[in-house]
Design an enzyme around this catalytic site. Structure first.
Site: not given
Lengths: 75, 631
Positions: B324-326, B475
Site C-alpha cells: 500500500f502506497d500511503r 510504504l
C-alpha cells in the site's frame, strides 16, 4: 489517412475474425498493420487512405462475407 | 436444388448473404425434415420419404456451412466449416444421408446456441457500453437548445441537462444546480451535489435539478469513454496461452484435414476418414479461454473493478504480496480527535478559548479540534502570535492561551505533571499528533489527533489473507509513528515510514527481483507511477484520473476497499475457470479419439453431438463467473 471503427454483428467463431481480417487486408488503401478485428467486442478497427478506398467499400467487403455492419465511425 | 447450391458456390453474392442470414431458419427446417424422415421410417416404413427428406435436409443444412468454408478458403484459412463441409460431402458420397443430415443440423443448431449463450457472457460489458449517452441538448446560435447526436458536441459547447437525463460529456457546470448519480464512474450510488463550477462526467445521471454545462472533453476522451475503451480492449487482449492456442488452431485444422486424407488413402475407409474430420473440430479449445476471460472481466466491470486483460488476471491470481502506497489508502484521510484528557478545573472555558483560537487558524489539525468541540460561541482573539512548528499564543477574554505541541509548552514554561507526561507518551505511541492547550501557564487540555482506519478495512484485509496473500506491506511518506500505529491496528506484515517515491520503487524492485515475489502495488497513480509500472500488478484505487487509468493494470473505480478483495477473488475464480475449460476441451478430444480407436459405437453424428456439447459446456461454465461474488 483516416481511422475507422466498425461495429459488427456479434461474432461467434474465432475463425470469423480471420476471415474478416483477410478480407479487409485484401483491400487496396487499407493499412495492413492497423487492421484489428476483436472477437468479444465484435469490432473492426483500421486505418485507411480515403483517396483509394471509401468506407462504403470497406463495409461492403465485410457484408459480402455475410456479416452485418451495425454502424461505423470514421475519424 | 443442386443447381442453386452450385450457383451459390460460384459466388451469387446476394444469395450467399440471404442463406447466411437465414441460417437459423435453415437449421430449424432441416431439423423438421430429419424428424419427418425418421417418423415416416418408423411409422410408415417408408424408406423413400426417409431418404429424400434426409437428402434435402443435408443439402439445405450444408449450404451456409459450405459458403462459410468457401469464404474462409478464399482468405487462406482452413476453418472448422471446411472440415465439416468435406465431412458432409464424404458422407454424401458413400450415401450415408442419415449422418450428413444430422451432422449439418447439429452444427447449425450448435452455432445458434453458441451465439445465444455467448451474448450472455458478454452482457455485462454490453450493459456498460449501453450506459453511454447518445444525445445532448446543445445551445445554438439563437440561444435555443436543440437535441443533437452526442457525436456532434464539440469542446466549448453549452449543453442543457434536465432531470433524469444523462450528462452527455465531461464538463463544468456554468449555471443551475442539482444532484448527480455518478455510479457509472465511481460505483458510488449516493448522489453528489453539483453547482456552478462543479465538474460533471459523461454517463452520469442528473437525479434532480437542471444544469447547464460547458463541454470540456467529448466522445472517447471522456472518462466514461476511456473506461469503455479500456474494458473493450481488455476483453480482447490475449494471454500467452491464448496466443498459443490461436497459433495451434491455425495449424491444427489443416493437420486434421491432412490426417483424414492420409487415413482414407491407406484404409480406403471413407466412414473413418470423415469421422476423424468431425472429431478433430477444435471448438471448445478455441472458445473456452476467451469465454472465461470475457465473463470475468464483465463481472469486474459491473462491480467497479477494471481488469486490463488476461495477463493481469493470471498474475493477479498468483499474488504473494500487496504493497500500500500511503496511510491514506487504509485510513479515512480526514484526521480527527481520537483521544483527549482534561486537567484541573474550568475546562468549559478552556474549550471555548481553544475553539476561538482554532477558529481563526487554517492549520489541518484545527479543523479536527473544532469538529470535536462542536457548536460553541467564539470569543474575540487578540495579540495572536504564531510560532512556526510549535503553535499559537494569543489572549482571549483577558487570559494568555497557548495552543500547540510540547515544544510550545516548554517555551511557555508550562509545567507538565507526571500524569500529563505519561498521557503524552501514550498518545504519541498510538500515532497521534498532539494539541496541548494551556491557559495562563497551566495545562488544561490534551488532545490526540489522528487519522482513523476506514470502516471494514480490517475485515477486508483478513479476506485478502484468506485468499492467499502472504504479505501486506505499507510504504508511506508519513512519519514512522503514524505508520506503526496503523500497522499495529491492522496487523500488517511490514510498515515503513518516511519513504520517498524512489524508495518505494526500490523496495518493490527488491521484492520482485531478489525475493521472487509477485507484488501488487496499490496507489493513487499520480506521484507513484514508477512503482505502479514496476510492480507485477499496479492497482489504481479511487480511479477516474487519467494517469491512474493509463499506468495501472487494475483500476478500482472508487475507494471502497472491499473492491480489492473482490478483484482478487474474481481473478482467482477466472483463472480457475479457464483451467477447467481447457481441461473439458482437451478431455473431450482425448475421449473421442480413444473411443474412435477402441470402440464400435463412435460415428460422425455422435462425434458432432459431443463436440457441440463440449462447446456449450465451456460457455455455460464461463457464464458462472458473471454471478461470482466473494463470500
Amino acid at each position: 489517412m483516416k481511422s475507422a471503427t466498425i461495429q459488427l454483428e456479434t461474432l461467434t467463431c474465432p475463425s470469423c475474425m480471420q476471415k474478416i481480417e483477410g478480407a479487409l487486408k485484401s483491400l487496396d488503401g487499407v493499412d495492413h498493420d492497423t487492421v484489428k478485428v476483436s472477437f468479444n467486442s465484435s469490432k473492426a478497427k483500421l486505418d485507411f487512405d480515403e483517396t483509394k478506398v471509401s468506407i462504403e467499400e470497406i463495409e461492403d467487403s465485410i457484408k459480402r462475407l455475410g456479416y452485418e455492419v451495425i454502424k461505423s465511425r470514421v475519424k | 436444388m443442386k443447381k442453386v447450391f452450385v450457383n451459390v458456390m460460384l459466388g451469387g453474392g446476394d444469395m450467399q448473404r440471404y442463406i447466411l442470414k437465414n441460417k437459423n431458419s435453415i437449421a430449424l427446417l432441416s431439423g423438421v425434415l430429419i424428424a419427418v424422415g425418421f417418423l415416416s421410417k418408423w411409422t410408415m416404413d417408408s424408406m423413400l420419404i426417409f431418404t429424400w427428406s434426409l437428402i434435402i435436409a443435408s443439402i439445405l443444412g450444408v449450404a451456409p456451412i459450405a459458403i462459410q468454408a468457401y469464404q474462409a478458403l478464399r482468405v487462406k484459412v482452413v476453418s472448422i466449416d471446411v472440415l465439416v463441409t468435406v465431412a458432409v460431402a464424404g458422407a454424401f458420397l458413400i450415401r450415408n444421408y442419415e449422418e450428413s443430415a444430422i451432422v449439418t443440423f447439429l452444427f447449425l443448431f450448435g452455432a445458434y446456441l453458441e451465439q445465444r449463450t455467448l451474448n450472455k457472457t458478454r452482457s455485462a460489458i454490453k450493459e456498460l457500453t449501453e450506459m453511454a449517452p447518445e444525445s445532448a441538448l446543445k445551445q445554438m446560435e439563437d440561444g435555443e437548445f436543440v437535441e443533437v447526436d452526442v457525436e456532434d458536441v464539440d469542446v466549448g459547447d453549452i449543453l442543457l441537462v434536465k432531470t433524469g437525463a444523462k450528462v452527455p460529456v465531461d464538463g463544468t457546470v456554468v449555471s443551475g444546480e442539482g444532484s448527480v448519480n455518478e455510479a457509472s464512474i465511481t460505483g458510488e450510488s449516493i448522489p453528489v451535489a453539483k453547482e456552478k463550477g462543479s465538474k460533471v462526467f459523461a454517463g452520469t445521471i442528473l437525479d434532480n435539478g437542471t444544469i447547464q454545462i460547458v463541454a470540456e472533453r467529448v466522445g472517447e476522451d471522456t472518462t466514461f469513454g476511456r473506461i469503455i475503451e479500456l474494458v473493450e480492449e481488455a476483453q480482447d487482449s490475449k494471454s500467452e496461452a491464448e496466443r498459443f492456442i490461436d497459433r495451434f488452431s491455425k495449424y491444427y485444422t489443416p493437420a486434421v484435414l491432412i490426417l483424414s486424407i492420409v487415413v482414407w488413402l491407406f484404409s480406403r475407409d471413407v466412414e473413418l476418414a470423415i469421422t476423424i474430420l468431425v472429431l478433430g473440430c477444435p471448438g471448445a479449445l478455441v472458445i473456452g479461454v476467451p469465454v472465461s476471460h470475457v465473463a470475468g472481466i464483465g463481472n469486474g466491470a459491473r462491480n467497479g473493478v477494471l481488469l486490463k486483460g488476461s495477463e493481469v488476471i493470471s498474475d493477479f491470481s498468483k499474488l504473494d504480496t500487496i504493497v500500500f502506497d500511503r496511510t491514506g489508502t487504509l485510513t479515512v484521510g480526514n484526521p480527527s480527535v481520537a483521544e483527549k484528557e482534561y486537567y484541573g478545573d474550568n475546562i468549559d472555558e478552556a474549550l471555548v478559548y481553544l475553539a476561538s483560537i482554532e477558529h481563526e487558524s487554517d492549520h489541518p489539525l484545527a479543523k479536527a479540534v473544532l469538529e470535536e468541540i462542536g457548536e460553541t460561541a467564539f470569543l474575540p482573539v487578540e495579540n495572536t502570535e504564531v510560532i512556526k512548528g510549535e503553535g499559537i499564543v494569543a489572549s482571549v477574554d483577558g487570559h494568555r492561551v497557548a495552543v500547540g505541541n510540547v515544544a510550545l509548552m516548554e517555551r511557555e514554561n508550562v509545567e507538565l505533571k507526571d500524569k500529563a507526561k505519561a498521557d503524552i507518551d501514550l498518545f504519541e505511541e498510538r500515532g497521534n499528533s498532539l494539541v496541548l492547550t494551556a491557559v495562563d501557564g497551566e495545562l488544561k487540555i490534551l488532545m490526540g489527533v489522528r487519522d482513523q482506519i476506514r470502516p471494514r478495512v480490517k475485515e477486508d484485509l483478513l479476506k485478502l489473507k484468506k485468499l492467499g496473500v502472504k504479505n501486506l506491506i505499507m510504504l508511506s511518506g508519513d512519519n514512522q509513528g503514524t505508520v506503526d500505529a496503523v500497522s499495529r491496528e491492522l496487523s500488517l506484515t511490514e510498515a515503513h515510514g518516511n519513504m520517498l517515491p524512489q524508495d518505494k520503487s526500490a523496495y518493490i524492485k527488491r521484492l520482485i527481483e531478489e525475493e521472487g515475489q509477485i507484488v501488487a502495488f496499490v496507489g493513487d497513480g499520480v506521484n507513484d507511477s514508477p512503482s505502479l509500472a514496476l510492480a507485477n500488478i499496479g492497482i489504481a484505487m479511487g480511479g477516474g484520473t487519467d494517469v491512474a487509468i493509463e499506468t495501472s493494470d487494475v483500476v478500482l473505480m472508487n475507494s471502497d476497499f472491499s473492491r480489492l478483495s473482490h478483484a482478487l477473488g474474481l481473478t482467482k475464480a477466472t483463472a480457475r475457470n479457464m483451467k477447467q475449460n481447457i481441461f473439458i476441451a482437451v478431455g473431450v478430444v482425448l475421449v473421442l479419439l480413444a473411443s474412435l480407436l477402441f470402440s464400435e459405437w463412435m460415428n460422425m453424428s455422435i462425434g458432432m453431438l459431443v463436440h457441440e456439447g463440449s462447446i456449450l459446456a465451456v460457455i455455460l461454465n464461463g457464464m458462472r463467473l458473471l454471478r461470482y461474488k466473494l463470500r
